[in-house]
Design a protein around this motif. Structure first.
Motif, short mmCIF file in Angstrom:
data_model
loop_
_atom_site.label_atom_id
_atom_site.label_comp_id
_atom_site.label_asym_id
_atom_site.label_seq_id
_atom_site.Cartn_x
_atom_site.Cartn_y
_atom_site.Cartn_z
N VAL A 133 0.84 -1.18 0.00
CA VAL A 133 0.00 0.00 0.00
C VAL A 133 0.89 1.24 0.00
O VAL A 133 2.04 1.20 0.43
N GLN A 150 -2.29 5.01 2.14
CA GLN A 150 -3.18 3.85 2.22
C GLN A 150 -4.34 3.91 1.23
O GLN A 150 -5.41 3.34 1.47
N THR A 200 -2.17 0.82 -4.24
CA THR A 200 -0.96 0.01 -4.11
C THR A 200 0.11 0.50 -5.07
O THR A 200 -0.16 1.23 -6.02
N GLY A 252 3.45 -6.35 4.22
CA GLY A 252 2.00 -6.36 4.19
C GLY A 252 1.43 -7.77 4.17
O GLY A 252 2.02 -8.73 4.68
N LYS A 272 -4.42 -2.82 4.56
CA LYS A 272 -4.07 -1.43 4.87
C LYS A 272 -4.54 -1.04 6.27
O LYS A 272 -5.42 -1.67 6.87
N ASP A 311 -6.52 1.36 8.69
CA ASP A 311 -7.64 2.29 8.65
C ASP A 311 -7.48 3.30 9.79
O ASP A 311 -7.88 3.05 10.93
#
Length: 540
Positions: A52, A56, A59, A130, A255, A257
């Motif tokens: 990401v 965010q 990608t 990730g 990602k 938040d």
């Protein structure tokens, strides 16, 4: 040719070489290295691993990403038998690359200055991050730790091939910052690293950091599965679906938040993707694996305000000139960090951190305390535990501790802010020397000091001894003697101090760790700075 996937480029100051390719989907730990017929014209960096973006929102990067960069010092003749330093980048296990954060045209991790001034070979590597790097079911079906295996493959490649570039395969130092530092720590603890490298440096992170280990991976995997349409009541079917899912969708599903915070909880809670105890690369809890690290010389430390940037998100008032930070906000932060222990821990920790305030605390004193709390909990105390465990377990190898406290160069922060998270990297990689117009002489002094200490350590295992002069000798940290070096631009005999923040280290490792949990749970809890319950390991 120089062996698998490696080629000498004598005309280039630095060169880049292929490490191999992987499947774009969730894969096993197996990595295939590829050969290249002839000379590879390595004139540009390759793609970072799929991840990401910082905001965010989308990608970037590629699945074809496992490449490394080799920086070889060039003089009048080709060097041989040089020490080798392999760098692992940070980025919360979520983002980053070996050529990240370009500054005036050069990557922050450009190794030319360190290689030339320290007469070492510097290698920077990519690894998966990730979801594709760390998603796990907690068992053999989706074991996780793919990013750690990538790092291991890179270090192994360097050991096999670096002699062709003038390096000494028996004198490899791995070093890293933040999640990269925690990665170095995990590499030290893994049984797969036996004999692979010789020394290690961690900067602002260790395997014991509370954000460095995912202790409930299946819960996170189920959350990711829901986001990509793979939720199934049958776990095997769900995992099979994940393994054939679109890699871009999988990456976005991991990602952070930021909106989930909204004044509730702490940033640390959002950092979910991380290594796991897989019974293989990490066969047990990190605290129990320090005998594996005894074979390496170890240098570790933190920045004096490593936690400030995170504290500024958790308690925004600390960076405001107009707003005061209240006792309730400080207690709220402590509640978010210590929620597994309950209200008793909040009251106890608040008493420890407010004892020096006085009856009418100054606003800046309260604000700095917030930064100190997060620095201690997330970085400093876990690092001190790691240093002590290393010193306790080793006989033949050395241990060194530091505190980097150069005042921040980031504009807009309050005057009391010292060294931010990652702020030491610009000096270590020689930015004041390669781009002198944006720095002052004091910054160039500091850069020379850091390069000298780090490269001396890589050469000899002693940061004070080597080809580079240092401003003050750095004494080793031992089982019963705990000096540390204070690193800034004004270094002299008074730069050596002892027992770094021992009052707070003792609180977290003894008083806090002995408190009862707020509730019982069958799930293993995240290791905190005080996560030494049940007699797992003693610092004494």
């Amino acid at each position: 040719g120089a062996g698998e996937a490696g080629w000498w480029l004598g005309a280039s100051h630095w060169s880049r070489y292929s490490l191999g390719r992987i499947s774009p989907r969730l894969s096993t730990k197996a990595i295939v290295t590829v050969s290249f017929p002839g000379i590879l014209k390595a004139t540009k960096y390759r793609d970072r691993c799929l991840q990401v973006t910082l905001l965010q929102t989308k990608t970037r990067g590629s699945a074809d990403c496992l490449y490394l960069n080799i920086f070889v010092p060039h003089g009048l003749s080709v060097s041989s038998n040089l020490p080798v330093m392999v760098y692992l980048f940070g980025g919360a296990f979520l983002l980053g690359a070996s050529n990240d954060l370009a500054i005036l045209g050069d990557s922050l991790y450009d190794g030319k200055e360190m290689a030339d001034r320290g007469d070492v070979i510097v290698v920077t590597v990519n690894y998966r991050v990730g979801t594709l790097g760390f998603l796990s079911s907690g068992d053999a079906r989706l074991p996780g730790n793919y990013g750690l295996w990538d790092q291991h493959a890179a270090i192994s490649w360097v050991r096999r091939n670096i002699r062709k570039f003038g390096g000494n395969p028996d004198n490899i130092t791995i070093f890293g910052q933040s999640a990269g530092a925690a990665s170095v720590s995990f590499q030290m603890l893994s049984p797969y690293s036996k004999g692979l490298f010789r020394r290690a440096i961690t900067q602002g992170g260790v395997a014991l950091s509370p954000w460095a280990l995912q202790t409930n991976p299946m819960a996170l995997t189920k959350k990711i599965a829901r986001k990509v349409g793979c939720w199934r009541s049958d776990e095997d079917e769900m995992l099979s679906c994940l393994k054939v899912s679109d890699p871009v969708g999988l990456t976005m599903a991991g990602k952070i938040d930021i909106m989930l915070l909204l004044g509730k909880g702490v940033v640390m809670d959002l950092l979910e993707l991380a290594p796991v105890v897989d019974g293989d690369f990490l066969p047990d809890e990190p605290m129990k694996l320090f005998p594996n690290a005894a074979q390496f010389d170890y240098l570790a430390g933190v920045n004096s305000m490593d936690g400030h940037i995170f504290a500024g998100v958790d308690v925004p008032s600390i960076n405001s000139e107009k707003a005061n930070t209240t006792e309730e906000q400080v207690k709220g932060l402590l509640g978010g960090l210590t929620k597994e222990k309950g209200n008793a821990a909040v009251a106890s920790a608040f008493g420890v951190y407010s004892v020096h305030w006085g009856s009418v605390p100054q606003p800046d004193v309260v604000k700095k305390t917030v930064a100190d709390i997060e620095t201690d909990f997330l970085f400093l105390v876990p690092t001190q535990i790691a240093l002590q465990l290393h010193a306790n377990n080793t006989n033949a190898c050395r241990t060194y501790s530091y505190l980097f406290n150069m005042k921040t160069r980031i504009p807009g922060f309050p005057r009391w802010v010292e060294a931010e998270h990652a702020e030491e990297l610009q000096y270590l990689f020689g930015k004041p020397l390669s781009t002198p117009l944006v720095y002052f002489p004091r910054h160039r002094d500091l850069s020379r000091y850091m390069i000298a200490y780090w490269t001396n350590f890589a050469k000899t295992g002693d940061p004070s001894k080597g080809d580079s002069k240092v401003p003050v000798p750095w004494p080793p940290f031992t089982r019963n003697h705990q000096p540390y070096l204070i690193i800034n631009h004004r270094m002299n005999k008074y730069s050596v101090s002892y027992d770094l923040r021992s009052y707070y280290v003792d609180y977290w490792t003894r008083t806090y760790s002995q408190m009862s949990a707020a509730h019982t749970s069958e799930e293993p809890q995240k290791l905190t700075p005080g996560g030494m319950e049940d007699g797992n390991e003693s610092l004494d």
